[in-house]
Design a protein around this motif. Structure first.
Motif, mmCIF file in Angstrom:
data_model
loop_
_atom_site.group_PDB
_atom_site.id
_atom_site.type_symbol
_atom_site.label_atom_id
_atom_site.label_comp_id
_atom_site.label_asym_id
_atom_site.label_seq_id
_atom_site.Cartn_x
_atom_site.Cartn_y
_atom_site.Cartn_z
ATOM 1 N N GLY A 192 -4.837 -9.955 7.308
ATOM 2 C CA GLY A 192 -4.649 -9.550 5.923
ATOM 3 C C GLY A 192 -3.952 -8.226 5.730
ATOM 4 N N MET A 235 0.016 -6.462 9.302
ATOM 5 C CA MET A 235 0.716 -7.657 9.782
ATOM 6 C C MET A 235 2.220 -7.415 9.753
ATOM 7 S SD MET A 235 -1.453 -10.567 7.645
ATOM 8 C CE MET A 235 -0.857 -9.960 6.046
ATOM 9 N N LEU A 245 -4.166 -13.900 11.675
ATOM 10 C CA LEU A 245 -3.768 -12.754 10.865
ATOM 11 C C LEU A 245 -4.997 -12.208 10.146
ATOM 12 C CD1 LEU A 245 -0.405 -14.073 9.366
ATOM 13 C CD2 LEU A 245 -0.692 -12.382 11.177
ATOM 14 N N ASP A 291 -4.742 -14.619 4.479
ATOM 15 C CA ASP A 291 -4.254 -14.292 5.808
ATOM 16 C C ASP A 291 -4.480 -15.437 6.788
ATOM 17 O OD1 ASP A 291 -6.912 -13.709 5.236
ATOM 18 O OD2 ASP A 291 -7.115 -12.342 6.930
ATOM 19 N N GLN A 349 0.116 -8.661 14.839
ATOM 20 C CA GLN A 349 -1.042 -8.210 14.078
ATOM 21 C C GLN A 349 -1.635 -6.978 14.738
ATOM 22 O OE1 GLN A 349 -2.946 -9.273 11.122
ATOM 23 N NE2 GLN A 349 -3.744 -7.256 11.677
#
Length: 405
Positions: free
Chosen positions: A203, A206, A201, A226, A159
């Motif tokens: 969104g 990623m 995460l 996410d 991420q």
């Protein structure tokens, strides 16, 4: 009766101590723990497919693609998923020379459905690493290379650091929101990364090993897809980790309507996942996946303003209870929780937030927090939910907000 109330208040403050300690520990670790050497630089760079979900993004998609193309290596590809678009998003993407998937389904709306269509398309000719980037975001120079190499080195999702900036002349409330976002998406994740622990995460920005993402069910209309995706992957042994050197940036909306809509979606989605986080501790096998356990604990930290409101309320109630009954145990625990969160927030502001939120704006934090009470009432008490993909309004020309001193 007083003894029962004392036990009740102790239990409530004990429960609030969990997110309090998690929050403060994450911020402290990001500042105090030294960074570990990055070994991913020496790893072979895998092939990359970038999926860009887009809903009516004709104003942003061209710039996003233009920023991506210089970072691509031979064999990389960009796939734009034009989801239920009513504008020129698909045409602009095609003219820029990338692959386009057009999707129309008014019953199944939402970013999750768009991502599912994009992954299904890439599966026909899969890459080793799949990156997801929102259409209104920009990756920093070299971010694709760094994300892809970390995925190859760890065999886990990566991420990028996600930063949102307040536009020039934004009201104080937006600056407060920007500070809260830096705490959520930089200060706390950095602490987890420095401790060698996985992150949520966010969104966008990623990156995933193909084998981790190809079998995940993305087709859902969850408001915070996410968070759900990160927890689902962690349960399967693919907990995501922060890539400290890769950044993805976006800008807060310029209109009051856009700010309210975005804030409502984010926080409603987060609150809806709190139950999942708590329930996760009772799922079979959860203890065998430490990554899922860490993400569940992190997810139990509510939005900062809600956490502060709860702690202030408990501080006031237990202070009154202590004055009436003389029992100070619950009050001392409430005072510790409040002081711990406020202290950690001030440390986070000193490290990350000085340029975002001036000290003179601290008085507006209470107004900002109180303005969120209707949202929390709707979500937690009235149980009102919204679903689907609502595009964030970023139209400057329609902005009705004025700069404030």
């Amino acid at each position: 009766m007083a003894q029962l109330l004392n036990m009740f208040f102790l239990a409530l403050n004990g429960a609030l101590a969990v997110p309090t300690v998690v929050y403060g520990t994450e911020i402290a670790a990001g500042i105090l723990v030294k960074r570990k050497p990055n070994r991913a630089i020496a790893v072979r760079r895998p092939s990359v497919a970038i999926v860009v979900p887009a809903h009516n993004e004709e104003d942003n998609i061209g710039g996003t693609i233009a920023a991506l193309l210089p970072q691509l290596a031979e064999g990389d590809r960009v796939v734009v998923v034009a989801d239920n678009c009513e504008d020129r998003t698909a045409a602009i993407a095609r003219a820029a020379g990338v692959e386009v998937v057009e999707r129309y389904d008014t019953q199944k709306r939402g970013k999750g459905y768009a991502l599912d269509a994009g992954v299904a398309y890439v599966a026909k000719n899969p890459a080793e690493c799949l990156i997801i980037l929102d259409a209104d975001c920009r990756l920093s120079d070299g971010a694709i290379d760094m994300l892809a190499r970390q995925v190859a080195e760890t065999d886990k999702p990566a991420q990028a650091v996600y930063l949102m900036t307040a536009p020039k002349g934004a009201p104080i409330e937006t600056q407060v929101a920007a500070f809260a976002y830096v705490i959520k998406c930089l200060a706390r994740p950095l602490g987890l990364r420095r401790l060698g622990l996985p992150n949520q995460l966010m969104g966008t920005g990623m990156a995933f090993p193909w084998k981790a993402i190809e079998t995940v069910d993305l087709a859902n209309g969850h408001l915070t897809e996410d968070l759900k995706l990160g927890l689902d992957l962690a349960v399967e042994g693919y907990a995501p980790f922060l890539c400290e050197d890769a950044y993805v940036t976006s800008e807060f909306p310029c209109t009051e309507q856009g700010i309210r809509s975005q804030r409502s979606r984010w926080e409603s989605g987060h609150l809806s996942m709190l139950g999942n986080a708590i329930a996760g501790f009772f799922k079979p096998g959860i203890l065998r996946q430490p990554g899922a356990l860490v993400l569940s604990l992190d997810m139990m930290v509510p939005p900062l303003t809600l956490l502060l409101l709860l702690l202030i309320m408990m501080f006031g109630v237990t202070a009154l209870f202590a004055m009436i009954t003389g029992s100070v145990g619950a009050f001392l625990l409430a005072a510790f929780n409040l002081a711990f969160v406020v202290g950690a927030s001030l440390i986070g502001w000193a490290k990350y937030g000085r340029s975002i939120l001036p000290a003179r704006a601290f008085g507006h934090i209470a107004t900002y927090a109180l303005g969120k009470i209707p949202l929390y009432v709707n979500k937690l008490i009235l149980r009102r939910n919204s679903a689907g993909w609502v595009r964030t309004d970023r139209n400057r020309a329609e902005s009705t907000t004025e700069a404030r001193p």
